[in-house]
Structures are given as C-alpha cells and as structure tokens.
Design a protein around this motif. Structure first.
Motif, short mmCIF file in Angstrom:
data_model
loop_
_atom_site.label_atom_id
_atom_site.label_comp_id
_atom_site.label_asym_id
_atom_site.label_seq_id
_atom_site.Cartn_x
_atom_site.Cartn_y
_atom_site.Cartn_z
N GLU A 203 1.16 13.34 -18.39
CA GLU A 203 1.19 12.43 -17.24
C GLU A 203 1.57 11.03 -17.71
O GLU A 203 1.30 10.65 -18.85
N THR A 204 2.19 10.27 -16.82
CA THR A 204 2.61 8.92 -17.17
C THR A 204 2.41 7.99 -15.98
O THR A 204 2.52 8.40 -14.83
N LEU B 214 3.17 5.69 -6.84
CA LEU B 214 2.47 4.44 -7.12
C LEU B 214 0.96 4.60 -7.03
O LEU B 214 0.22 3.71 -7.45
N ASP B 215 0.50 5.73 -6.48
CA ASP B 215 -0.93 5.91 -6.26
C ASP B 215 -1.60 6.83 -7.27
O ASP B 215 -2.81 6.96 -7.29
N ARG B 216 -0.82 7.52 -8.11
CA ARG B 216 -1.39 8.41 -9.10
C ARG B 216 -0.37 8.64 -10.20
O ARG B 216 0.82 8.33 -10.03
N PRO B 217 -0.78 9.21 -11.34
CA PRO B 217 0.16 9.45 -12.42
C PRO B 217 1.29 10.39 -12.01
O PRO B 217 1.12 11.27 -11.17
N GLY C 25 0.79 -1.23 0.00
CA GLY C 25 0.00 0.00 0.00
C GLY C 25 0.82 1.27 0.00
O GLY C 25 0.29 2.35 0.31
N LEU C 26 2.08 1.19 -0.36
CA LEU C 26 2.91 2.39 -0.39
C LEU C 26 2.48 3.29 -1.55
O LEU C 26 2.18 2.81 -2.64
N SER C 27 2.45 4.58 -1.30
CA SER C 27 2.04 5.52 -2.34
C SER C 27 3.23 6.04 -3.14
O SER C 27 3.05 6.62 -4.22
N ALA D 66 -0.70 0.77 -14.65
CA ALA D 66 -2.11 1.18 -14.69
C ALA D 66 -2.79 0.44 -15.85
O ALA D 66 -3.13 1.02 -16.87
N ARG D 67 -2.98 -0.85 -15.68
CA ARG D 67 -3.48 -1.67 -16.78
C ARG D 67 -4.84 -1.21 -17.29
O ARG D 67 -5.07 -1.15 -18.51
#
Length: 295
Positions: free
Chosen positions: A261-262, A136-139, A94-96, A266-267
């Motif tokens: 953004e990348t 890891l939690d957003r672009p 759950g790391l961001s 994010a399948r």
C-alpha cells in the motif's frame, strides 16, 4: 502558485491554455473551451514578473484537467506545484478520490505523484490518453512490480531531505530498476543536504548480487548510509518500506513480494513508519564492507 477566480483570471488562464493546447498541440478551440470552466477551481502559476506560465483546474466531481505549462518552463517543477495545489484543494473539499486523463507522454509524471492507471489507453482530441486516479481517503493498493516501481519512484521524488529504505537485500526487480535508481540519483544530487538511511536484513546477499544501489551509495557516501539488522526480533520482521519526510510511504507487508500500500499525504503514518526504522537503526550494525571501492 495561487488559486484564482475563473472570471477574474480568465484572460491569463486562456493565454496559457491556448498557447499549449490550441497552438502547440492542435486541439480544436471548441473542445478546449467548455461550459465546465466557471464551475471549476483553477490554479495559476506566474513568473516573477507576474506573467502566467502554467495553469490547471479541478472539477466538482474531482476531475483534474487542463494542466498546461508553457514550453520554456517545463522541467522546472511548475507542473508538480500545480498538481500539489489542486490536491490540497481537493482534500480541503473533502473529496475521497481525484482522477484525470493523462496524455501518453505525461503518464510517468502522474505516476510519480501517486496516480495509478485505470483501464486501457484511449484517444481524446486526437491524442492518446490514459485514465488515472488517486485515492485521498485511504492508501492506494499496489498489486505488481510495475505498481511497486511507480510507488517507489513517487515516494523518492516527493522527498524533501530524508528517505528511509527498509529492505531484505535491496529487492531485485525494484531497487535495481532504472527508474527507481534515476529517482534516487536525482534526490541524492539535488542539494539541500539529502540523507538516505538504508536498513538491510542481508547485506551480504545484496553485495554478492552487485546491487546498483550499493554502487550509487559508494559514489555518494555523504548521502547514503547502510546498516544491517542484528537483533533476532528485528530480523523476524517480514515487511519492507520506503518512506520520505513529506508524508509519503510505500509499505509491503511481505518484503519478498511487490504488493502493498502507498500514500503520499499521510504525514502521521509516514512519521510513525520512519520512526520505527530509526529505532531499529540504532540497534543495527554499520555495513562498513559496503563502503569499499570495489565489490
């Protein structure tokens, strides 16, 4: 590639790290071995005989470190496998955000895997390093040409068999950059039936500019397919995109700019974006003129 218990695998972890950091790079043993080890998650790569060839660790705060691969195994994808294993662990926890200190010679490697530089270079253990991080939690936001090149290279490098490129005219400054072209060439010649769909808004402009990607496509016509949008609604779309079949994409809302953004894991989002290109692809015309041997 396996996650291992630190205490049980300590001799194998130490064997790789001492060979790389202490004997090869001259890092003092007192710096390489620290009290953080028992609290980290460790991954270990072994050869087919079970001998350790690479290792890395993830600290509780999201810091990736002690990435080491024996010299004879470099260039064979071991480092990438180690890094992907740690990123899976980080997401599972759950790391961001994850971060690391990259040695100067490894900065491009981490860029290709979605990490971006943070702050200026610095010295650590007598070696130049660069702090890098990945959300890891957003672009991840991309702000300039250097970031756009790094994001594009990362998406291409992570592709398995398919790439989608949507561009107005093959974006001078991006798709003619040597690193982007080298990544596309590696993907296209790597086997396993690679396919690249290149959807253009202005094929003539790309042709007149002698875009290097067109020449690459001419040499590898079984890999690269070019089409040009015709529907007025499709032509009004301002965005540009590169996406792969492994969950990675780099989206620029305004295709004439480098910012965007990348994401690399994010399948669902990557599938949505590539499906959008496929829909337009069916309505677009084939660029047979780009197949010519001479421009």
């Amino acid at each position: 590639m396996v996650a291992v218990d630190h205490d049980a695998a300590r001799p194998q972890l130490r064997a790789v790290r001492e060979a790389v950091f202490i004997r090869e790079q001259g890092v003092p043993a007192g710096i390489e071995i620290d009290d953080l080890d028992p609290r980290c998650r460790h991954v270990l790569a072994r050869d087919r005989h079970g001998r350790p060839i690479g290792t890395a660790r993830l600290a509780p705060d999201g810091r990736i470190g002690r990435m080491a691969v024996l010299p004879e195994w470099r260039g064979h994808g071991v480092g990438s496998a180690l890094l992907h294993a740690l990123l899976r662990i980080a997401r599972g926890q759950g790391l961001s955000r994850v971060n690391l200190h990259a040695q100067a010679g490894a900065i491009d490697f981490y860029r290709r895997h979605g990490f971006v530089p943070v702050g200026p270079p610095f010295m650590e253990a007598g070696i130049e390093h660069q702090a890098m991080a990945q959300r890891l939690d957003r672009p991840v936001e991309v702000h300039d040409r250097a970031g756009a090149v790094a994001a594009t290279v990362a998406v291409v490098a992570a592709a398995r068999r398919r790439l989608w490129i949507h561009s107005r005219a093959l974006d001078p400054g991006l798709y003619d950059h040597r690193r982007v072209l080298a990544a596309l060439r590696r993907f296209a010649t790597g086997g396993h039936g690679p396919q690249v769909r290149v959807l253009l808004h202005d094929a003539l402009a790309a042709q007149r500019a002698h875009a290097p990607l067109i020449a690459l496509g001419q040499r590898l016509p079984s890999v690269f397919a070019f089409r040009e949008v015709e529907d007025p609604v499709d032509r009004d779309c301002p965005s540009a995109l590169v996406a792969n079949d492994a969950g990675g994409y780099f989206l620029r809302p305004l295709g004439h700019r480098f910012d965007g953004e990348t994401e690399h894991h994010a399948r669902a989002r990557a599938r949505q974006l590539s499906a959008g290109i496929d829909e337009v692809w069916e309505r677009a015309r084939s660029c047979s003129e780009l197949r010519a041997l001479s421009l």
